[in-house]
Motif scaffolding. Structure first.
Motif, PDB file in Angstrom:
ATOM      1  N   GLU A  36       0.888  -1.085  -0.029  1.00  0.00           N
ATOM      2  CA  GLU A  36       0.081  -0.018  -0.026  1.00  0.00           C
ATOM      3  C   GLU A  36       0.690   1.111  -0.136  1.00  0.00           C
ATOM      4  OE1 GLU A  36      -2.295  -3.128   2.203  1.00  0.00           O
ATOM      5  OE2 GLU A  36      -0.201  -2.247   2.136  1.00  0.00           O
ATOM      6  N   ASN A  37       0.419   2.354  -0.823  1.00  0.00           N
ATOM      7  CA  ASN A  37       1.017   3.431  -0.788  1.00  0.00           C
ATOM      8  C   ASN A  37       0.177   4.627   0.185  1.00  0.00           C
ATOM      9  OD1 ASN A  37       1.913   5.962  -1.238  1.00  0.00           O
ATOM     10  ND2 ASN A  37       1.770   6.047  -3.407  1.00  0.00           N
ATOM     11  N   TRP A  38       0.606   4.461   1.566  1.00  0.00           N
ATOM     12  CA  TRP A  38      -0.208   5.423   2.488  1.00  0.00           C
ATOM     13  C   TRP A  38       0.104   6.922   2.278  1.00  0.00           C
ATOM     14  CZ3 TRP A  38      -3.968   2.666   4.581  1.00  0.00           C
ATOM     15  CH2 TRP A  38      -3.871   1.332   4.627  1.00  0.00           C
ATOM     16  N   THR A  39       1.165   7.222   1.690  1.00  0.00           N
ATOM     17  CA  THR A  39       1.586   8.654   1.831  1.00  0.00           C
ATOM     18  C   THR A  39       2.396   9.060   0.511  1.00  0.00           C
ATOM     19  OG1 THR A  39       2.040   8.069   3.984  1.00  0.00           O
ATOM     20  CG2 THR A  39       2.552  10.552   3.278  1.00  0.00           C
ATOM     21  N   VAL A  40       1.920  10.066  -0.051  1.00  0.00           N
ATOM     22  CA  VAL A  40       2.416  10.866  -0.809  1.00  0.00           C
ATOM     23  C   VAL A  40       3.089  12.345  -0.533  1.00  0.00           C
ATOM     24  CG1 VAL A  40       1.667   9.593  -2.979  1.00  0.00           C
ATOM     25  CG2 VAL A  40       0.361  11.841  -2.122  1.00  0.00           C
ATOM     26  N   ALA A  41       4.139  12.723  -0.844  1.00  0.00           N
ATOM     27  CA  ALA A  41       4.891  14.068  -0.549  1.00  0.00           C
ATOM     28  C   ALA A  41       5.527  14.729  -1.428  1.00  0.00           C
ATOM     29  CB  ALA A  41       5.366  13.950   0.881  1.00  0.00           C
ATOM     30  N   PHE A 318      -5.885  20.600   0.797  1.00  0.00           N
ATOM     31  CA  PHE A 318      -5.961  22.195   0.258  1.00  0.00           C
ATOM     32  C   PHE A 318      -4.709  22.337  -0.605  1.00  0.00           C
ATOM     33  CE2 PHE A 318      -8.847  23.928   3.673  1.00  0.00           C
ATOM     34  CZ  PHE A 318      -9.433  24.957   2.707  1.00  0.00           C
ATOM     35  N   SER A 319      -5.564  23.086  -1.808  1.00  0.00           N
ATOM     36  CA  SER A 319      -4.617  23.656  -2.733  1.00  0.00           C
ATOM     37  C   SER A 319      -3.805  25.033  -2.210  1.00  0.00           C
ATOM     38  CB  SER A 319      -5.356  24.069  -3.938  1.00  0.00           C
ATOM     39  OG  SER A 319      -4.549  24.680  -4.861  1.00  0.00           O
ATOM     40  N   ALA A 357      -2.285  14.596  -2.475  1.00  0.00           N
ATOM     41  CA  ALA A 357      -1.354  15.631  -2.060  1.00  0.00           C
ATOM     42  C   ALA A 357      -1.444  16.779  -3.317  1.00  0.00           C
ATOM     43  CB  ALA A 357      -0.099  15.411  -1.413  1.00  0.00           C
ATOM     44  N   PHE A 358      -1.205  18.081  -3.127  1.00  0.00           N
ATOM     45  CA  PHE A 358      -1.456  18.972  -4.215  1.00  0.00           C
ATOM     46  C   PHE A 358       0.370  19.225  -4.404  1.00  0.00           C
ATOM     47  CE2 PHE A 358      -5.617  20.090  -3.460  1.00  0.00           C
ATOM     48  CZ  PHE A 358      -5.906  20.470  -4.916  1.00  0.00           C
ATOM     49  N   GLY A 362       0.551  23.911  -6.657  1.00  0.00           N
ATOM     50  CA  GLY A 362      -0.977  23.602  -6.908  1.00  0.00           C
ATOM     51  C   GLY A 362      -1.135  23.273  -8.128  1.00  0.00           C
ATOM     52  N   SER A 363      -0.335  23.090  -9.165  1.00  0.00           N
ATOM     53  CA  SER A 363      -1.006  22.766 -10.464  1.00  0.00           C
ATOM     54  C   SER A 363      -1.184  21.151 -10.702  1.00  0.00           C
ATOM     55  CB  SER A 363       0.149  23.429 -11.448  1.00  0.00           C
ATOM     56  OG  SER A 363       1.331  22.590 -11.325  1.00  0.00           O
ATOM     57  N   VAL A 364      -0.691  20.307  -9.764  1.00  0.00           N
ATOM     58  CA  VAL A 364      -0.818  19.004 -10.027  1.00  0.00           C
ATOM     59  C   VAL A 364      -1.210  18.229  -8.654  1.00  0.00           C
ATOM     60  CG1 VAL A 364       0.298  16.764 -10.648  1.00  0.00           C
ATOM     61  CG2 VAL A 364       1.058  18.743 -11.892  1.00  0.00           C
ATOM     62  N   LEU A 365      -2.295  17.233  -8.740  1.00  0.00           N
ATOM     63  CA  LEU A 365      -2.575  16.392  -7.683  1.00  0.00           C
ATOM     64  C   LEU A 365      -1.890  14.833  -7.984  1.00  0.00           C
ATOM     65  CD1 LEU A 365      -4.531  16.544  -4.834  1.00  0.00           C
ATOM     66  CD2 LEU A 365      -5.978  15.078  -6.552  1.00  0.00           C
ATOM     67  N   ALA A 366      -1.376  14.555  -6.626  1.00  0.00           N
ATOM     68  CA  ALA A 366      -0.886  13.267  -6.796  1.00  0.00           C
ATOM     69  C   ALA A 366      -1.673  12.372  -5.647  1.00  0.00           C
ATOM     70  CB  ALA A 366       0.672  13.319  -6.329  1.00  0.00           C
TER      71      ALA A 366
END
Length: 420
Positions: A36-41, A318-319, A357-358, A362-366
């Motif tokens: 599982e990928n629990w976090t992106v940053a 939040f963006s 996460a943005f 703020g131009s991309v959401l992962a």
């Protein structure tokens, strides 16, 4: 049951444009559990993107190079496990020439957070005679929270393991750095506590924040680092004073476990996501709910919302424009919302999503998924009005109680308080 209110035609909602994918490599005999990928940053300066690929592995990729690869080779990229390992070059060289890295953390990774230091920001601990690590230059760190309760701190540019923080007794569910460059780190754990660490003081644990009666799922600092929000099981949403390390208030309104939280860029708003199918937007200074974003219609009753409802909201973010938020739910959909509208402005398909996460601009959401992959979408782009920019400037320095004392017309006051 529907994903949108009756007045909304789902076919008319804009579909977000796919930017790219980072697909986790799958070996024939890999266990599904643990991938599982629990976090992106995203790094605060936008230089790196990190995600937990599963099976103890964290991937670090230069974000600008990642975007170029999407443009040159199409949207799909496989995160090759044989990619360059972290080398032991000096920090300056790696900073000027960032490259893709793989980190073996030694246990399943549940949480990630980037932290950057500001040289002039002093440690909060007094009477310090020496340090093992001196952060005299701009430093970029990566904190990884593990299944065994340990927290490992890495130098992003050199790959050196700097600190191994040991005190929690259960899974580290979330990590967050103070945005002020002090390298104060807060960890949220299934052991029902939050712990405050001073990395400039060799990782000294400064304080244990107690109050949760069950698992703590997530935590987030306000932009000025003065306030912390923590959320967890049993409908818990707590606000903490991070100067005195005391609880400010408990926010009540959710009907199920609360699993994610995030502050707006000006600190005037707080978003929380819950298994009760809702995202709430709060005024953290007064404790009032300003907006509700539903993911199931008609809205479930408290009893139904508190059970298995197939619309659990897993993540919220939040963006950086202060106008948009993103939410990720179990109905295989990512939603983009405006803070002043009660239905999504854009949607994107995603199965088995866990986190989002943005990007820094703020131009991309992962978004990360159960199989260790990451998917990227273009976010709603809109030129912010002068009124909104002025509101954000004022709210960065004035909490709700001070704004309410201003001798201004009621309509202007309501706008500054995000009530219209």
């Amino acid at each position: 049951m529907a994903s949108f209110p009756p007045r909304v035609n789902e076919k008319e909602i804009v579909r977000s444009r796919t930017i790219g994918e980072l697909l986790a490599p799958a070996a024939p005999f890999d266990k599904k559990c643990g991938r599982e990928n629990w976090t992106v940053a995203f790094a605060p300066d936008g230089s790196y993107f990190a995600w937990s690929q599963g099976h103890r592995t964290v991937k670090l990729v230069p974000w600008s190079q990642c975007l170029k690869n999407f443009l040159l080779h199409g949207t799909k990229n496989v995160a090759n496990s044989n990619s360059l390992r972290l080398s032991r070059q000096n920090s300056d060289g790696q900073k000027n020439n960032p490259c893709e890295h793989t980190i073996d953390c030694g246990d399943i990774v549940w949480s990630l957070a980037f932290g950057s230091s500001v040289p002039e920001k002093q440690s909060r601990c007094v009477n310090i005679e020496w340090h093992r690590f001196r952060f005299g230059q701009d430093q970029l760190l990566l904190a990884t929270g593990l299944s065994n309760g340990r927290i490992k701190i890495w130098d992003v540019y050199t790959g050196k393991l700097l600190l191994n923080l040991v005190d929690h007794t259960e899974v580290i569910r979330d990590l967050t750095f103070a945005p002020d460059g002090s390298l104060i780190l807060v960890s949220a754990s299934r052991d029902k506590t939050l712990r405050v660490w001073d990395l400039k003081d060799d990782g000294n644990m400064m304080k244990i924040l107690r109050g949760h009666q069950n698992w703590v799922y997530s935590c987030a600092f306000s932009p000025d680092s003065s306030m912390l929000c923590s959320v967890g099981a049993s409908k818990a949403v707590f606000l903490w004073n991070m100067d005195k390390y005391t609880m400010i208030r408990k926010l009540e309104g959710h009907h199920h476990d609360v699993v994610a939280c995030d502050f707006s860029p000006d600190g005037a708003l707080l978003a929380t996501a819950s298994y009760d199918t809702r995202v709430y937007i709060w005024d953290p200074h007064s404790g009032g709910i300003l907006m509700e974003f539903g993911h199931l219609f008609p809205p479930p009753t408290p009893i139904f919302a508190g059970g298995a409802n197939d619309r659990w909201v897993r993540s919220v973010s939040f963006s950086h424009d202060g106008l948009h938020i993103a939410s990720l739910a179990d109905d295989k959909m990512v939603r983009f919302w405006r803070i002043d509208e009660d239905c999504p402005v854009q949607v994107a398909p995603l199965s088995n999503g866990l986190c989002c996460a943005f990007s820094t601009d703020g131009s991309v959401l992962a978004a990360g998924t159960h199989d260790g992959s990451v998917y990227f979408w273009a976010t709603p782009r809109q030129v912010a009005s002068l009124q909104h920019l002025c509101r954000m400037s004022i709210r960065r320095v004035m909490p709700t109680q001070e704004v309410q004392k201003l001798p201004i017309p009621s309509k202007v006051l309501e706008f500054l308080l995000y009530r219209i």
